[in-house]
Design a protein around this motif. Structure first.
Motif, PDB file in Angstrom:
ATOM      1  N   PHE A 357       0.839  -1.200   0.000  1.00 38.14           N
ATOM      2  CA  PHE A 357       0.000   0.000   0.000  1.00 38.14           C
ATOM      3  C   PHE A 357       0.874   1.250   0.000  1.00 38.14           C
ATOM      4  CE2 PHE A 357      -2.271  -3.429   2.199  1.00 38.14           C
ATOM      5  CZ  PHE A 357      -3.321  -3.590   1.321  1.00 38.14           C
ATOM      6  N   ASN A 358       0.622   2.121  -0.965  1.00 37.08           N
ATOM      7  CA  ASN A 358       1.427   3.326  -1.146  1.00 37.08           C
ATOM      8  C   ASN A 358       0.554   4.575  -1.070  1.00 37.08           C
ATOM      9  OD1 ASN A 358       4.087   2.056  -1.982  1.00 37.08           O
ATOM     10  ND2 ASN A 358       2.715   1.181  -3.516  1.00 37.08           N
ATOM     11  N   GLY A 359       1.213   5.704  -0.838  1.00 40.20           N
ATOM     12  CA  GLY A 359       0.533   6.991  -0.915  1.00 40.20           C
ATOM     13  C   GLY A 359      -0.371   7.301   0.255  1.00 40.20           C
ATOM     14  N   GLY A 360      -0.062   6.733   1.431  1.00 39.00           N
ATOM     15  CA  GLY A 360      -0.859   7.045   2.608  1.00 39.00           C
ATOM     16  C   GLY A 360      -0.410   8.322   3.284  1.00 39.00           C
ATOM     17  N   TRP A 361      -1.115   8.677   4.360  1.00 33.50           N
ATOM     18  CA  TRP A 361      -0.842   9.905   5.098  1.00 33.50           C
ATOM     19  C   TRP A 361      -0.439   9.560   6.539  1.00 33.50           C
ATOM     20  CZ3 TRP A 361      -4.930   8.999   1.925  1.00 33.50           C
ATOM     21  CH2 TRP A 361      -5.134   9.847   0.825  1.00 33.50           C
ATOM     22  N   GLY A 362       0.673  10.126   7.004  1.00 30.23           N
ATOM     23  CA  GLY A 362       1.115   9.842   8.356  1.00 30.23           C
ATOM     24  C   GLY A 362       1.373  11.096   9.163  1.00 30.23           C
ATOM     25  N   SER A 363       1.067  11.017  10.458  1.00 32.50           N
ATOM     26  CA  SER A 363       1.372  12.109  11.380  1.00 32.50           C
ATOM     27  C   SER A 363       2.242  11.572  12.507  1.00 32.50           C
ATOM     28  CB  SER A 363       0.091  12.700  11.972  1.00 32.50           C
ATOM     29  OG  SER A 363       0.402  13.648  12.980  1.00 32.50           O
ATOM     30  N   GLU A 364       3.210  12.384  12.928  1.00 33.52           N
ATOM     31  CA  GLU A 364       4.081  12.013  14.042  1.00 33.52           C
ATOM     32  C   GLU A 364       3.963  13.011  15.180  1.00 33.52           C
ATOM     33  OE1 GLU A 364       7.891  11.874  12.127  1.00 33.52           O
ATOM     34  OE2 GLU A 364       7.591   9.803  11.422  1.00 33.52           O
ATOM     35  N   SER A 365       2.918  13.858  15.101  1.00 36.60           N
ATOM     36  CA  SER A 365       2.782  14.905  16.126  1.00 36.60           C
ATOM     37  C   SER A 365       1.332  15.173  16.501  1.00 36.60           C
ATOM     38  CB  SER A 365       3.427  16.203  15.618  1.00 36.60           C
ATOM     39  OG  SER A 365       2.840  16.617  14.394  1.00 36.60           O
ATOM     40  N   LEU A 381      -8.034   1.966   5.792  1.00 36.90           N
ATOM     41  CA  LEU A 381      -6.963   0.996   5.954  1.00 36.90           C
ATOM     42  C   LEU A 381      -5.840   1.718   6.679  1.00 36.90           C
ATOM     43  CD1 LEU A 381      -6.099  -1.917   5.083  1.00 36.90           C
ATOM     44  CD2 LEU A 381      -4.852  -0.828   3.209  1.00 36.90           C
ATOM     45  N   TYR A 382      -5.478   1.231   7.846  1.00 39.31           N
ATOM     46  CA  TYR A 382      -4.507   1.942   8.680  1.00 39.31           C
ATOM     47  C   TYR A 382      -3.508   0.969   9.271  1.00 39.31           C
ATOM     48  CZ  TYR A 382      -7.505   0.250  12.479  1.00 39.31           C
ATOM     49  OH  TYR A 382      -8.231  -0.542  13.334  1.00 39.31           O
ATOM     50  N   LEU A 383      -2.434   1.508   9.826  1.00 41.46           N
ATOM     51  CA  LEU A 383      -1.378   0.674  10.381  1.00 41.46           C
ATOM     52  C   LEU A 383      -1.632   0.369  11.853  1.00 41.46           C
ATOM     53  CD1 LEU A 383       1.391  -0.654   9.713  1.00 41.46           C
ATOM     54  CD2 LEU A 383       2.461   1.364  10.743  1.00 41.46           C
ATOM     55  N   LYS A 384      -1.605  -0.915  12.188  1.00 36.50           N
ATOM     56  CA  LYS A 384      -1.551  -1.340  13.576  1.00 36.50           C
ATOM     57  C   LYS A 384      -0.071  -1.545  13.903  1.00 36.50           C
ATOM     58  CE  LYS A 384      -4.691  -2.671  15.967  1.00 36.50           C
ATOM     59  NZ  LYS A 384      -5.518  -2.016  17.040  1.00 36.50           N
ATOM     60  N   ASN A 385       0.430  -0.803  14.902  1.00 38.11           N
ATOM     61  CA  ASN A 385       1.866  -0.742  15.152  1.00 38.11           C
ATOM     62  C   ASN A 385       2.198  -1.214  16.562  1.00 38.11           C
ATOM     63  OD1 ASN A 385       4.485   0.785  15.990  1.00 38.11           O
ATOM     64  ND2 ASN A 385       4.437   0.952  13.765  1.00 38.11           N
ATOM     65  N   ILE A 386       3.290  -1.971  16.689  1.00 40.06           N
ATOM     66  CA  ILE A 386       3.657  -2.578  17.973  1.00 40.06           C
ATOM     67  C   ILE A 386       4.542  -1.684  18.846  1.00 40.06           C
ATOM     68  CG2 ILE A 386       3.507  -4.894  16.993  1.00 40.06           C
ATOM     69  CD1 ILE A 386       6.567  -4.938  16.875  1.00 40.06           C
ATOM     70  N   LYS A 387       4.951  -0.519  18.358  1.00 43.55           N
ATOM     71  CA  LYS A 387       5.920   0.301  19.080  1.00 43.55           C
ATOM     72  C   LYS A 387       5.395   0.852  20.398  1.00 43.55           C
ATOM     73  CE  LYS A 387       7.860   3.507  16.718  1.00 43.55           C
ATOM     74  NZ  LYS A 387       8.044   4.590  15.730  1.00 43.55           N
ATOM     75  N   GLY A 388       4.084   1.019  20.496  1.00 39.99           N
ATOM     76  CA  GLY A 388       3.513   1.553  21.726  1.00 39.99           C
ATOM     77  C   GLY A 388       3.282   3.044  21.705  1.00 39.99           C
ATOM     78  N   ASP A 389       3.644   3.730  20.605  1.00 46.38           N
ATOM     79  CA  ASP A 389       3.446   5.183  20.532  1.00 46.38           C
ATOM     80  C   ASP A 389       2.469   5.578  19.425  1.00 46.38           C
ATOM     81  OD1 ASP A 389       5.031   4.580  18.373  1.00 46.38           O
ATOM     82  OD2 ASP A 389       6.581   6.088  18.787  1.00 46.38           O
ATOM     83  N   PHE A 390       1.682   4.608  18.933  1.00 45.70           N
ATOM     84  CA  PHE A 390       0.631   4.920  17.960  1.00 45.70           C
ATOM     85  C   PHE A 390      -0.672   5.151  18.723  1.00 45.70           C
ATOM     86  CE2 PHE A 390       3.512   4.279  14.728  1.00 45.70           C
ATOM     87  CZ  PHE A 390       2.942   4.371  13.470  1.00 45.70           C
ATOM     88  N   SER A 439      -5.783  10.748  21.411  1.00 41.91           N
ATOM     89  CA  SER A 439      -4.864  10.195  22.409  1.00 41.91           C
ATOM     90  C   SER A 439      -3.900  11.281  22.882  1.00 41.91           C
ATOM     91  CB  SER A 439      -4.092   9.013  21.828  1.00 41.91           C
ATOM     92  OG  SER A 439      -3.509   9.339  20.582  1.00 41.91           O
ATOM     93  N   GLY A 440      -3.181  10.983  23.930  1.00 38.81           N
ATOM     94  CA  GLY A 440      -2.280  11.970  24.524  1.00 38.81           C
ATOM     95  C   GLY A 440      -0.979  12.131  23.768  1.00 38.81           C
ATOM     96  N   ASP A 441      -0.110  13.015  24.308  1.00 41.92           N
ATOM     97  CA  ASP A 441       1.153  13.327  23.651  1.00 41.92           C
ATOM     98  C   ASP A 441       2.119  12.154  23.620  1.00 41.92           C
ATOM     99  OD1 ASP A 441       0.221  15.880  23.276  1.00 41.92           O
ATOM    100  OD2 ASP A 441       1.235  16.721  25.043  1.00 41.92           O
ATOM    101  N   ASP A 442       1.879  11.158  24.482  1.00 38.72           N
ATOM    102  CA  ASP A 442       2.778  10.002  24.500  1.00 38.72           C
ATOM    103  C   ASP A 442       2.496   9.036  23.348  1.00 38.72           C
ATOM    104  OD1 ASP A 442       0.295   9.410  25.624  1.00 38.72           O
ATOM    105  OD2 ASP A 442       1.106   7.727  26.781  1.00 38.72           O
TER     106      ASP A 442
END
Length: 454
Positions: A357-365, A381-390, A439-442
């Protein structure tokens, strides 16, 4: 190469010979006739699954109802009398049960006949599915059920097979009905559909319905075949999928029915078929291929008498029992501004690529974004992520109640693409869609991989 792959299949099933290796407006009547033929004359949630997905696929009862096709075939082809070595391949009775619904095989017969008439013709076989189709559980590509089928075709039918593996791990038919126009080649002659990640409910009957209609309507008039795997414990969306197969009179092959009755009888164990709770191991992939090739061999051996006249599928003339809810489904991304207008990207400015899957939109803030999308139905369609900060986002269509989406998957088996339905209506219209962090800033991260639009 083709002889090597065929040898691997032969070795995998050395103790068992293949047995009899074997919609339109009046599809209801044809379905009833085909159901009788299946019962009377047939030789007939992923390690990537989240806990809730593994549980959801287990909704289907392990023991079939007495009047079901599964029960009829189990009576006709009973389980083995005692313990059985699964690595020796499928027994004749396992293969008999696996052909749960033979359906109209005219399209398959036509493709087989073409290969007989012209062995140098290219046969395009597409496998549309999830991680099982992608090959999970097999120790090498040559041992995947998809490549075992390709090898058989090259060895027995024609020299040239163009196999397209359109399997994407952890996906379902809801995602697939939106990506099929992109991932299924227009030249396809045979299309296999496999989705153990579906649930046995109306949504997945609807997605499979629209998906099958889309495939049947292709100009190449491909043979469309559904394959039904199983989770540990016998869970599968077989009931919902079988209703679709019967509606359009297409073959339905049940690996589930081949193995689960044997496991329930204590003839072998689930661990003999899989190294986790879903994916077939090498022996499982070999048996799954056997189940498919059982049908191929049946049609091939009787090819002279098989109907090879194919009636083109006309979607306008064949009623959909679910209303063809996902007709015209597609993926929306940064690369399709004609279907997704970015009103305000806000903090979602990072271009995202994940898996296929290409051309998606991401935010890190954190933050938000606003889109305009013309649709009748909308999913994300979205990413389920194991890092704990999503984090979590609220997805709102116009003034409707927001849908909460959680991108966090802490401690999970890995990152994966998750599809959720957001909005559904009776008429297509332009809608304003906002995505806003709650969700919060964390947990400031979230990735929209694609929009699912129909």
């Amino acid at each position: 190469m083709k002889k090597t792959l065929a040898l691997l299949l032969a070795l995998s099933v050395c103790a068992t010979a293949f047995v009899g290796c074997g919609g339109n407006a009046d599809s209801s009547a044809k379905a009833e006739n085909s159901a009788a033929n299946s019962a009377e004359s047939s030789a007939e949630a992923p390690a990537e699954s989240t806990p809730e997905e593994a549980e959801s696929t287990a909704e289907t009862a392990e023991t079939p109802a007495d009047d079901s096709l599964s029960a009829q075939l189990l009576a006709q082809y009973p389980v083995n009398d005692g313990a059985y070595d699964f690595t020796k391949g499928a027994t004749e009775n396992m293969l008999g049960r696996s052909l749960l619904y033979r359906g109209d095989t005219s399209r398959l017969a036509a493709k087989l006949q073409r290969a007989v008439d012209d062995p140098k013709a290219i046969t395009n076989i597409c496998y549309l599915g999830d991680s099982i189709t992608a090959g999970s559980g097999a120790t090498g590509s040559a041992k995947q059920y998809t490549n075992l089928i390709n090898a058989w075709w090259e060895e027995n039918m024609g020299y040239y097979v163009l196999g397209t593996n359109a399997g994407i791990g952890a996906t379902d038919s809801y995602c697939a009905v939106h990506r099929a126009s992109r991932d299924v080649p227009e030249e396809s002659d045979i299309i296999f559909i496999e989705f153990i990640n579906d649930q046995d409910n109306e949504l997945y009957q609807s997605t499979m319905d629209s998906l099958v209609r889309q495939c049947l309507a292709m100009e190449t008039q491909p043979a469309v075949i559904i394959i039904e795997p199983s989770t540990e414990g016998g869970g599968s969306p077989q009931n919902a999928h079988l209703k679709v197969a019967q509606t359009y009179d297409i073959p339905f092959i049940s690996y589930h029915d081949a193995i689960i009755p044997e496991i329930d009888a204590g003839n072998f164990q689930w661990k003999d078929t899989s190294n986790d709770n879903v994916h077939p191991n090498d022996a499982g992939h070999a048996v799954m291929a056997q189940c498919v090739l059982n049908l191929f061999e049946q049609v091939k051996e009787n090819l002279e008498n098989e109907n090879k006249e194919v009636t083109p599928f006309d979607p306008a003339a064949v009623e959909s029992p679910t209303g063809d809810k996902f007709a015209g489904a597609s993926l929306g991304s940064m690369d399709t501004p004609e279907t997704v207008e970015v009103v305000d990207a806000g903090t979602f400015t990072k271009r995202i690529q994940f898996a296929n899957f290409n051309g998606g939109w991401g935010s890190e803030s954190g933050g938000s974004a606003t889109f305009k999308i013309n649709c009748k139905n909308l999913g994300m369609l979205y990413l389920k992520n194991i890092k704990g900060d999503f984090g979590q986002v609220a997805v709102k269509v116009d003034d409707n109640e927001p849908v909460i989406i959680d991108g966090d998957f802490p401690g999970g088996w890995g990152n994966y693409a998750k599809a959720d339905e957001i909005f559904s209506s009776d008429e297509a219209a332009e809608h304003t869609v906002t995505v806003e962090f709650i969700s919060g800033d964390d947990k400031p991260n979230f990735q929209i991989l694609n929009w699912l639009i129909s």
